[in-house]
Design a protein around this motif. Structure first.
Motif, mmCIF file in Angstrom:
data_model
loop_
_atom_site.group_PDB
_atom_site.id
_atom_site.type_symbol
_atom_site.label_atom_id
_atom_site.label_comp_id
_atom_site.label_asym_id
_atom_site.label_seq_id
_atom_site.Cartn_x
_atom_site.Cartn_y
_atom_site.Cartn_z
ATOM 1 N N GLY A 334 -11.591 -11.711 -38.861
ATOM 2 C CA GLY A 334 -11.466 -11.298 -37.463
ATOM 3 C C GLY A 334 -10.488 -12.115 -36.643
ATOM 4 O O GLY A 334 -10.237 -11.787 -35.476
ATOM 5 N N ALA A 335 -9.926 -13.162 -37.236
ATOM 6 C CA ALA A 335 -8.964 -14.001 -36.500
ATOM 7 C C ALA A 335 -7.611 -13.299 -36.418
ATOM 8 O O ALA A 335 -7.249 -12.499 -37.291
ATOM 9 C CB ALA A 335 -8.818 -15.357 -37.170
ATOM 10 N N THR A 336 -6.864 -13.615 -35.372
ATOM 11 C CA THR A 336 -5.519 -13.064 -35.202
ATOM 12 C C THR A 336 -4.502 -14.184 -35.316
ATOM 13 O O THR A 336 -4.591 -15.186 -34.605
ATOM 14 C CB THR A 336 -5.363 -12.372 -33.836
ATOM 15 O OG1 THR A 336 -6.279 -11.281 -33.757
ATOM 16 C CG2 THR A 336 -3.937 -11.853 -33.641
ATOM 17 N N THR A 384 -4.247 -9.221 -37.462
ATOM 18 C CA THR A 384 -5.669 -9.515 -37.334
ATOM 19 C C THR A 384 -6.342 -9.274 -38.679
ATOM 20 O O THR A 384 -6.287 -8.153 -39.219
ATOM 21 C CB THR A 384 -6.321 -8.638 -36.249
ATOM 22 O OG1 THR A 384 -5.675 -8.899 -34.995
ATOM 23 C CG2 THR A 384 -7.795 -8.957 -36.122
ATOM 24 N N LYS A 386 -9.210 -8.786 -41.553
ATOM 25 C CA LYS A 386 -10.524 -8.156 -41.691
ATOM 26 C C LYS A 386 -11.433 -8.969 -42.601
ATOM 27 O O LYS A 386 -12.619 -8.674 -42.745
ATOM 28 C CB LYS A 386 -10.359 -6.737 -42.231
ATOM 29 C CG LYS A 386 -9.622 -5.809 -41.274
ATOM 30 C CD LYS A 386 -9.513 -4.410 -41.830
ATOM 31 C CE LYS A 386 -8.795 -3.495 -40.844
ATOM 32 N NZ LYS A 386 -8.656 -2.108 -41.380
ATOM 33 N N LYS A 414 -9.290 -17.332 -33.072
ATOM 34 C CA LYS A 414 -10.502 -16.841 -33.707
ATOM 35 C C LYS A 414 -11.081 -15.655 -32.943
ATOM 36 O O LYS A 414 -10.890 -15.514 -31.754
ATOM 37 C CB LYS A 414 -11.526 -17.969 -33.803
ATOM 38 C CG LYS A 414 -11.069 -19.114 -34.685
ATOM 39 C CD LYS A 414 -12.163 -20.174 -34.796
ATOM 40 C CE LYS A 414 -11.739 -21.317 -35.707
ATOM 41 N NZ LYS A 414 -12.787 -22.351 -35.813
ATOM 42 N N SER A 415 -11.822 -14.855 -33.666
ATOM 43 C CA SER A 415 -12.455 -13.689 -33.065
ATOM 44 C C SER A 415 -13.546 -14.126 -32.106
ATOM 45 O O SER A 415 -14.313 -15.059 -32.392
ATOM 46 C CB SER A 415 -13.057 -12.803 -34.161
ATOM 47 O OG SER A 415 -13.807 -11.749 -33.599
ATOM 48 N N ILE A 417 -16.852 -12.956 -30.456
ATOM 49 C CA ILE A 417 -17.903 -11.922 -30.629
ATOM 50 C C ILE A 417 -18.815 -11.890 -29.405
ATOM 51 O O ILE A 417 -19.269 -12.917 -28.933
ATOM 52 C CB ILE A 417 -18.739 -12.225 -31.882
ATOM 53 C CG1 ILE A 417 -17.835 -12.222 -33.113
ATOM 54 C CG2 ILE A 417 -19.841 -11.184 -32.031
ATOM 55 C CD1 ILE A 417 -18.541 -12.600 -34.395
#
Length: 417
Positions: A334-336, A384, A386, A414-415, A417
């Protein structure tokens, strides 16, 4: 324990690269002159402007200069907002610039300063920075301040190739009034740069100038160039620490080699000459890649300057016959990841792929291999993930023998949430 480098390189044996049969090499006259012009004198060492560092004769000249100035000028005379009389150490920096420009001949220095003060008053130089001269379209294109060199000097870029277009030339230089307005704008750009200087002993007290000679119509711009040069020489002494000429045509190198013997060692030590194809390599010696404009092989875009100091970049070298992989590990699900990469002069193959950490997962081609042309600017992209893994940026210089300078940077977010 030191962290391992993210950069790995593989070399292809040189015999695998097709080449013509060797022939006896004989340098032409022009080639020899160009090489002679490219060789620089020892790098210019800027004055510290500490009085204690002056020779006794120079100290005496400075005091005599102050005494004569106090007689010829009012006590409130100033330049760049700094009172020239009254003991301000910033004034010593200015006075020493005029003395240095005239080899510490006090009478000549005083005459130069008095003429400059008169010119600034008549020209309105003190308030010119705030004027709207209608040249917004030329900012960032013809003459502009952009970033700093490695020592902290503000850098001014000049590029007059746009004036090869006759319509553009007529619009800017079509008559005397237009030329005067352009000269006024060019002074405005310089004054903006000077406002960034410290005027302090031991501080940053001069600029770096980078002049792009590509496509410059030398004959048409002769009048404007001569007037700009005359204005700057007469009124802005010792304001340039280094002059870097890029995309230099062969005839400029020849002319420089011919006139070089007549220049002082101090003047020659300020000059750096780079032929077309060596622009990024030359600029990287003095300016960090994140501060070099993208059109000159750097990573800096005009929009970047609005977001605070640029994120530092890492420099590396791609040798001829070599493939380099940059591995960015530890990317979470989930990180970009956002990256910039540039190779000076490109003409090689580039690709980007994401390799998942989990066994059995497939490698993802983020950017398929492609040949990048010499004129292409820095690549900016993001991806990004998965799943957790690493990003690999690859540059393939196997088909070339030429060494290339390069730079990259990245940030991983980082993602949330």
């Amino acid at each position: 324990m030191e962290a391992s480098s993210p950069i790995s390189a593989s070399q292809t044996p040189q015999q695998d690269i097709p080449e013509a049969s060797p022939k006896p090499f004989k340098k032409s006259f022009v080639t020899s002159l160009m090489e002679a012009a490219t060789l620089r004198s020892p790098s210019f060492k800027e004055d510290t402007y500490f009085i204690s560092h002056l020779k006794s004769a120079e100290k005496k000249a400075l005091q005599e200069f102050k005494d004569k100035l106090s007689v010829s000028q009012n006590s409130d005379c100033s330049m760049w907002g700094i009172p020239l009389l009254g003991g301000d150490e910033r004034a010593d920096v200015i006075l020493l610039k005029f003395l240095r420009a005239r080899d510490f001949r006090v009478s000549d220095s005083l005459h130069m300063l008095e003429k400059c003060l008169l010119w600034r008053k008549e020209f309105g130089a003190d308030s010119i920075v705030e004027e709207d001269l209608g040249f917004k379209g030329l900012e960032g294109l013809v003459a502009y301040m952009h970033g700093y060199d490695k020592e902290g000097h503000p850098v001014c870029y000049n590029a007059y190739g746009v004036f090869k277009d006759k319509e553009m030339y007529e619009r800017i230089f079509g008559d005397d009034e237009k030329l005067k307005k352009f000269l006024r704008w060019r002074v405005q750009v310089l004054e903006r740069g000077i406002n960034l200087l410290h005027f302090k002993p031991g501080g940053i007290n001069s600029l770096v100038q980078v002049t792009d000679l590509k496509d410059m119509p030398k004959r048409e711009l002769r009048v404007a160039s001569n007037q700009i040069l005359s204005l700057f020489q007469d009124n802005y002494p010792e304001m340039v620490a280094r002059k870097v000429f890029i995309n230099v045509p062969w005839y400029f190198s020849v002319l420089y080699s011919m006139f070089s013997p007549f220049l002082t060692q101090r003047t020659k030590s300020k000059f750096v000459i780079a032929k077309e194809g060596n622009v990024a390599e030359t600029l990287y010696k003095f300016i960090r890649p994140e501060d070099v404009p993208v059109q000159y092989g750097g990573l800096s875009r005009p929009s970047d300057l609005q977001n605070g100091p640029p994120k530092p970049a890492s420099e590396f070298t791609v040798k001829g016959g070599e493939k380099v992989n940059i591995q960015i590990e530890g990317i979470e699900e989930g990180a970009t990841i956002t990256w910039d990469i540039v190779i000076g002069g490109w003409e090689l193959e580039y690709s980007a792929e994401f390799i998942p950490s989990a066994e059995g997962s497939y490698t993802i081609a983020v950017e398929k291999p492609r040949k990048v042309s010499a004129s292409e600017e820095a690549i900016h992209n993001s991806y990004t993930s998965k799943e957790a893994g690493k990003m690999v940026l690859s540059v393939d210089n196997i088909a070339s023998r030429k060494r290339k300078v390069a730079a990259y940077r990245y940030v991983v977010r980082k993602s949330v949430i």
